[in-house]
Design an enzyme around this catalytic site. Structure first.
Site, PDB file in Angstrom:
ATOM      1  N   GLY A   1       0.677  -1.415  -0.105  1.00  0.00           N
ATOM      2  CA  GLY A   1      -0.059  -0.292   0.123  1.00  0.00           C
ATOM      3  C   GLY A   1       0.839   0.958   0.050  1.00  0.00           C
ATOM      4  O   GLY A   1       1.759   1.628   0.706  1.00  0.00           O
TER       5      GLY A   1
ATOM      6  N   GLU B   1       3.270   1.338 -11.567  1.00  0.00           N
ATOM      7  CA  GLU B   1       4.641   1.392 -10.765  1.00  0.00           C
ATOM      8  C   GLU B   1       5.505   2.580 -11.778  1.00  0.00           C
ATOM      9  O   GLU B   1       6.455   2.568 -11.899  1.00  0.00           O
ATOM     10  CB  GLU B   1       5.671  -0.066 -11.515  1.00  0.00           C
TER      11      GLU B   1
HETATM   12  P1  TGC Z   1      13.342  11.271  -4.269  1.00  0.00           P
HETATM   13  O1  TGC Z   1      13.992  13.069  -3.389  1.00  0.00           O
HETATM   14  O2  TGC Z   1      13.615  11.175  -5.818  1.00  0.00           O
HETATM   15  O3  TGC Z   1      13.372  10.010  -3.646  1.00  0.00           O
HETATM   16  C1  TGC Z   1      13.447  10.119  -2.137  1.00  0.00           C
HETATM   17  C2  TGC Z   1      14.288   9.120  -1.423  1.00  0.00           C
HETATM   18  O4  TGC Z   1      14.122   8.312  -2.610  1.00  0.00           O
HETATM   19  C3  TGC Z   1      15.566   7.538  -3.599  1.00  0.00           C
HETATM   20  N1  TGC Z   1      15.242   7.284  -4.261  1.00  0.00           N
HETATM   21  C4  TGC Z   1      15.259   5.684  -4.554  1.00  0.00           C
HETATM   22  N2  TGC Z   1      15.755   4.363  -3.995  1.00  0.00           N
HETATM   23  C5  TGC Z   1      15.325   3.583  -4.810  1.00  0.00           C
HETATM   24  N3  TGC Z   1      15.104   3.267  -5.658  1.00  0.00           N
HETATM   25  C6  TGC Z   1      14.330   4.047  -6.344  1.00  0.00           C
HETATM   26  N4  TGC Z   1      13.232   4.100  -7.688  1.00  0.00           N
HETATM   27  C7  TGC Z   1      14.252   5.478  -5.846  1.00  0.00           C
HETATM   28  N5  TGC Z   1      13.559   6.427  -6.472  1.00  0.00           N
HETATM   29  C8  TGC Z   1      14.337   7.859  -5.294  1.00  0.00           C
HETATM   30  C9  TGC Z   1      16.171   8.920  -3.599  1.00  0.00           C
HETATM   31  O5  TGC Z   1      17.421   8.414  -3.804  1.00  0.00           O
HETATM   32  C10 TGC Z   1      15.591   9.309  -2.061  1.00  0.00           C
HETATM   33  O6  TGC Z   1      16.603   8.943  -0.856  1.00  0.00           O
HETATM   34  P2  TGC Z   1      17.028   9.542   0.347  1.00  0.00           P
HETATM   35  O7  TGC Z   1      17.578   8.028   1.259  1.00  0.00           O
HETATM   36  O8  TGC Z   1      17.504  11.134  -0.218  1.00  0.00           O
HETATM   37  O9  TGC Z   1      15.807   9.781   0.915  1.00  0.00           O
HETATM   38  O10 TGC Z   1      11.697  11.295  -4.439  1.00  0.00           O
HETATM   39  P3  TGC Z   1      10.665  12.469  -5.326  1.00  0.00           P
HETATM   40  O11 TGC Z   1       9.353  12.851  -4.533  1.00  0.00           O
HETATM   41  O12 TGC Z   1      11.155  13.075  -5.841  1.00  0.00           O
HETATM   42  O13 TGC Z   1       9.785  11.390  -5.972  1.00  0.00           O
HETATM   43  C11 TGC Z   1      10.735  11.338  -7.333  1.00  0.00           C
HETATM   44  C12 TGC Z   1       9.343  10.137  -8.223  1.00  0.00           C
HETATM   45  C13 TGC Z   1       8.224  11.002  -8.846  1.00  0.00           C
HETATM   46  C14 TGC Z   1      10.413   9.543  -9.098  1.00  0.00           C
HETATM   47  C15 TGC Z   1       8.851   9.200  -7.120  1.00  0.00           C
HETATM   48  O14 TGC Z   1       7.628   9.494  -6.321  1.00  0.00           O
HETATM   49  C16 TGC Z   1       8.013   8.076  -8.254  1.00  0.00           C
HETATM   50  O15 TGC Z   1       8.466   6.969  -8.649  1.00  0.00           O
HETATM   51  N6  TGC Z   1       6.479   7.861  -8.129  1.00  0.00           N
HETATM   52  C17 TGC Z   1       5.377   7.133  -8.929  1.00  0.00           C
HETATM   53  C18 TGC Z   1       5.713   5.973  -7.849  1.00  0.00           C
HETATM   54  C19 TGC Z   1       5.002   4.761  -8.334  1.00  0.00           C
HETATM   55  O16 TGC Z   1       5.534   4.224  -9.097  1.00  0.00           O
HETATM   56  N7  TGC Z   1       3.774   4.445  -7.652  1.00  0.00           N
HETATM   57  C20 TGC Z   1       3.737   2.642  -7.913  1.00  0.00           C
HETATM   58  C21 TGC Z   1       2.603   2.386  -6.526  1.00  0.00           C
HETATM   59  S1  TGC Z   1       3.199   0.334  -6.539  1.00  0.00           S
HETATM   60  C22 TGC Z   1       2.157   0.113  -7.182  1.00  0.00           C
HETATM   61  O17 TGC Z   1       1.879   0.867  -8.624  1.00  0.00           O
HETATM   62  C23 TGC Z   1       2.017  -1.717  -7.943  1.00  0.00           C
HETATM   63  S2  TGC Z   1       1.203  -2.083  -9.013  1.00  0.00           S
HETATM   64  C24 TGC Z   1       1.525  -3.804  -8.482  1.00  0.00           C
HETATM   65  C25 TGC Z   1       1.040  -4.213  -9.652  1.00  0.00           C
HETATM   66  O18 TGC Z   1       0.417  -5.275  -9.340  1.00  0.00           O
HETATM   67  O19 TGC Z   1       2.227  -5.404 -10.247  1.00  0.00           O
HETATM   68  P1  FAD Z   2      -1.369  10.419 -10.399  1.00  0.00           P
HETATM   69  O1  FAD Z   2      -0.877  10.357  -9.639  1.00  0.00           O
HETATM   70  O2  FAD Z   2      -3.141  11.126 -10.348  1.00  0.00           O
HETATM   71  O3  FAD Z   2      -1.318  10.897 -11.917  1.00  0.00           O
HETATM   72  C1  FAD Z   2      -2.261  11.044 -13.324  1.00  0.00           C
HETATM   73  C2  FAD Z   2      -1.635  12.303 -14.186  1.00  0.00           C
HETATM   74  O4  FAD Z   2      -0.463  12.967 -13.971  1.00  0.00           O
HETATM   75  C3  FAD Z   2      -0.866  10.913 -14.975  1.00  0.00           C
HETATM   76  O5  FAD Z   2      -0.791  10.944 -16.276  1.00  0.00           O
HETATM   77  C4  FAD Z   2       0.217  11.593 -14.905  1.00  0.00           C
HETATM   78  O6  FAD Z   2       1.812  10.709 -15.452  1.00  0.00           O
HETATM   79  C5  FAD Z   2       0.511  12.594 -14.583  1.00  0.00           C
HETATM   80  N1  FAD Z   2       1.085  13.503 -14.029  1.00  0.00           N
HETATM   81  C6  FAD Z   2       1.445  13.038 -12.555  1.00  0.00           C
HETATM   82  N2  FAD Z   2       2.928  13.925 -12.214  1.00  0.00           N
HETATM   83  C7  FAD Z   2       2.743  14.630 -13.736  1.00  0.00           C
HETATM   84  C8  FAD Z   2       4.349  15.194 -13.813  1.00  0.00           C
HETATM   85  N3  FAD Z   2       5.025  16.221 -13.143  1.00  0.00           N
HETATM   86  N4  FAD Z   2       3.625  16.538 -14.796  1.00  0.00           N
HETATM   87  C9  FAD Z   2       2.930  15.882 -15.770  1.00  0.00           C
HETATM   88  N5  FAD Z   2       2.413  14.774 -15.909  1.00  0.00           N
HETATM   89  C10 FAD Z   2       2.214  14.443 -14.110  1.00  0.00           C
HETATM   90  N6  FAD Z   2      -0.432   1.134  -6.588  1.00  0.00           N
HETATM   91  C11 FAD Z   2       0.036   1.329  -5.053  1.00  0.00           C
HETATM   92  O7  FAD Z   2       0.916   1.368  -4.114  1.00  0.00           O
HETATM   93  N7  FAD Z   2      -0.135  -0.990  -5.305  1.00  0.00           N
HETATM   94  C12 FAD Z   2      -0.412  -1.234  -5.892  1.00  0.00           C
HETATM   95  O8  FAD Z   2      -0.691  -2.784  -5.602  1.00  0.00           O
HETATM   96  C13 FAD Z   2      -0.992  -0.902  -6.946  1.00  0.00           C
HETATM   97  N8  FAD Z   2      -2.086  -1.818  -8.031  1.00  0.00           N
HETATM   98  C14 FAD Z   2      -2.621  -0.977  -9.052  1.00  0.00           C
HETATM   99  C15 FAD Z   2      -2.707  -2.386 -10.160  1.00  0.00           C
HETATM  100  C16 FAD Z   2      -4.026  -1.153 -11.110  1.00  0.00           C
HETATM  101  C17 FAD Z   2      -4.469  -2.109 -11.717  1.00  0.00           C
HETATM  102  C18 FAD Z   2      -3.785   0.570 -11.494  1.00  0.00           C
HETATM  103  C19 FAD Z   2      -4.439   1.063 -12.236  1.00  0.00           C
HETATM  104  C20 FAD Z   2      -2.466   0.552 -10.667  1.00  0.00           C
HETATM  105  C21 FAD Z   2      -1.820   0.508  -8.908  1.00  0.00           C
HETATM  106  N9  FAD Z   2      -1.107   0.852  -7.962  1.00  0.00           N
HETATM  107  C22 FAD Z   2      -1.170   0.735  -6.696  1.00  0.00           C
HETATM  108  C23 FAD Z   2      -1.057   2.778  -7.942  1.00  0.00           C
HETATM  109  C24 FAD Z   2      -0.414   2.822  -9.609  1.00  0.00           C
HETATM  110  O9  FAD Z   2       0.873   3.228  -8.820  1.00  0.00           O
HETATM  111  C25 FAD Z   2      -0.712   4.248  -9.620  1.00  0.00           C
HETATM  112  O10 FAD Z   2      -1.995   4.262 -10.329  1.00  0.00           O
HETATM  113  C26 FAD Z   2       0.030   5.211 -10.295  1.00  0.00           C
HETATM  114  O11 FAD Z   2       1.453   4.836  -9.589  1.00  0.00           O
HETATM  115  C27 FAD Z   2      -0.160   6.253 -10.805  1.00  0.00           C
HETATM  116  O12 FAD Z   2      -1.009   6.627  -9.807  1.00  0.00           O
HETATM  117  P2  FAD Z   2      -2.840   7.919  -9.725  1.00  0.00           P
HETATM  118  O13 FAD Z   2      -3.453   7.032 -10.619  1.00  0.00           O
HETATM  119  O14 FAD Z   2      -2.777   8.589  -9.053  1.00  0.00           O
HETATM  120  O15 FAD Z   2      -2.436   9.080 -11.026  1.00  0.00           O
END
Ligand code: TGC
Ligand code: FAD
Length: 392
Positions: free
Chosen positions: A138, A371
């Protein structure tokens, strides 16, 4: 000449197979057989019925596919290339199945293994490897998943316990999980909490009516004054680095996984275009179709080479998150474009569940979003190149 007579493997034009070790080949071929014989026959119906085929859990566990990269704790201790190949072959069946394994392995077992106490590892990892305990992760919240640093879920110390409040959104495996690794703000930084399904105040709700990743459970999690003992807090990390490093593991697997989805689509249209006769000729003999098939193959090959290189960098211990971002962006974009094009090449049949491209195409809409969205990964590469963060 037809592709059936081609000397090269249409799914592996640059002979990635010859780069694999005997162990990696065994993993690939075993999981491929499992996908063909056990998973693919179930996934279409599961997608149509909006259910996850839970009967596959003991089978993937038996094959050692849960927490496959972890050493010890009844896990298989495979390398990163093997993990990638597992993701590829599972996603050839359906992204929902690969998602289940990604979440369990990279987002739940990995943080417990990397940041957990010995007691937490002993309690959860063997059970999760056997598929007897299911986990979810989460991080995302309703107000915006791309910016997890702005999370609202928080925990306050109360004696030796923590009181957790907030909500998480879009959580894979949410309603079937025995334990949720939940990331929350505290006075000591962002911490990971292992929240168990029967802890009072913890509730889940499945998200219905998805048009994508239908063969996967997606849920919202709610925390209303959930009392979590200190023993269930991951002791090894107190910052966003914790969840983001889990994402690096899972994103790496996705770069391979989507290749499998793209291969399934190419395979389908290679067969279809040779049998489909229009204007007196097989579709496959037309220049326009051949260019489109060649372009699919080019994109798959590029993705394969990126993932293979990424795996070798990862196994050497030199992986940068930016490299993962570029590969996740490139490979998801390639796969979704291939799936959409394959859907079109099938004509009207392309909208039928009888053919896999539309299912893969719809699934990939989630995969390109979760992701880290495509934009997030583009901006991560831009930040690396310029040294300037455009995230705001
Ligand atoms: P930022 O200042 O860049 O980083 C904060 C701290 O984290 C470290 N770091 C990382 N470490 C490991 N891997 C990475 N990819 C890392 N990116 C950053 C960084 O060095 C720093 O460390 P420390 O020790 O100095 O504190 O943080 P930011 O707030 O500027 O964020 C950057 C950004 C936008 C790239 C990040 O917030 C991001 O990746 N956002 C996207 C969130 C996301 O991908 N959510 C996914 C949720 S889970 C999911 O979707 C599961 S789907 C599962 C499935 O069904 O397969
Ligand atoms: P938002 O963050 O609201 O983004 C909306 C739009 O804004 C996107 O097009 C994005 O690219 C754009 N955007 C964002 N920032 C910027 C910027 N700086 N400049 C320009 N454009 C920008 N999350 C978990 O934690 N655990 C899970 O297991 C998990 N499983 C998932 C399973 C499914 C099927 C799906 C659909 C999602 C899942 N997620 C999970 C969540 C997923 O990681 C988020 O949907 C994803 O990270 C995007 O967040 P959001 O949906 O809130 O979109």
């Amino acid at each position: 000449m037809t592709s059936k007579n081609s000397r090269l493997d249409p799914m592996d034009l640059f002979d990635i197979r010859s780069e694999l070790t005997d162990d990696e080949l065994l993993v690939k071929d075993t999981v491929a057989r499992f996908a063909d014989e056990k998973a693919i026959p179930l996934m279409r119906e599961a997608f149509e019925n909006h259910t996850f085929p839970k009967e596959l859990i003991p089978q993937v566990a038996e094959l050692g596919l849960l927490g496959s990269s972890i050493e010890g704790y009844d896990c298989a201790g495979m390398n990163s290339i093997s993990y990638g190949l597992i993701c590829q072959e599972l996603e050839r069946a359906d992204s929902g199945l690969r998602s289940f394994v990604s979440v369990q392995s990279s987002l739940v077992m990995y943080p417990i293994y990397t940041f957990g106490s010995e007691e937490q590892k002993q309690r959860w990892l063997p059970a999760m490897a056997k598929g007897e305990a299911i986990g979810c992760f989460g991080l995302t919240e309703p107000q915006g998943g791309s910016d997890p640093g702005n999370m609202k879920t928080h925990a306050k110390k109360d004696g030796t316990d923590w009181i957790l409040n907030g909500a998480k959104m879009w959580i894979t495996n949410g309603t079937i999980a025995d334990a949720a690794v939940v990331w929350a703000k505290t006075d000591e930084g962002i911490k990971g909490f292992i929240v168990e399904k029967d802890m009072p105040g913890f509730t889940t709700q499945e998200i219905e009516n998805k048009f994508s990743l239908r063969a996967s459970i997606t849920a919202a999690l709610f925390f209303d004054n959930v009392r979590v003992p200190e023993a269930s807090v991951l002791p090894g990390v107190s910052s966003l680095r914790g969840p983001l490093s889990c994402l690096t593991q899972a994103r790496y697997g996705i770069t391979w996984g989507v290749i499998g989805a793209a291969q399934a689509c190419l395979d389908e249209v290679l067969n279809y275009t040779q049998d489909r006769v229009l204007f007196g000729n097989p579709l496959a003999s037309t220049q326009a179709i051949q260019i489109r098939l060649a372009d699919m193959s080019r994109r798959i090959t590029t993705a394969q080479l990126l993932s293979l290189r990424l795996g070798h960098i990862k196994d050497a211990g030199n992986l940068s998150p930016t490299q993962v971002s570029m590969a996740k962006w490139n490979n998801c974009r390639a796969a979704i474009d291939i799936a959409r094009d394959a859907r079109d090449i099938l004509g009207g049949a392309g909208i039928s569940a009888e053919y896999s491209p539309i299912r893969h195409m719809l699934n990939l809409e989630s995969v390109i979003t979760y992701e880290g969205t495509e934009t997030v990964h583009q901006l991560a590469v831009g930040r690396e190149l310029t040294g300037i963060s455009a995230f705001g």
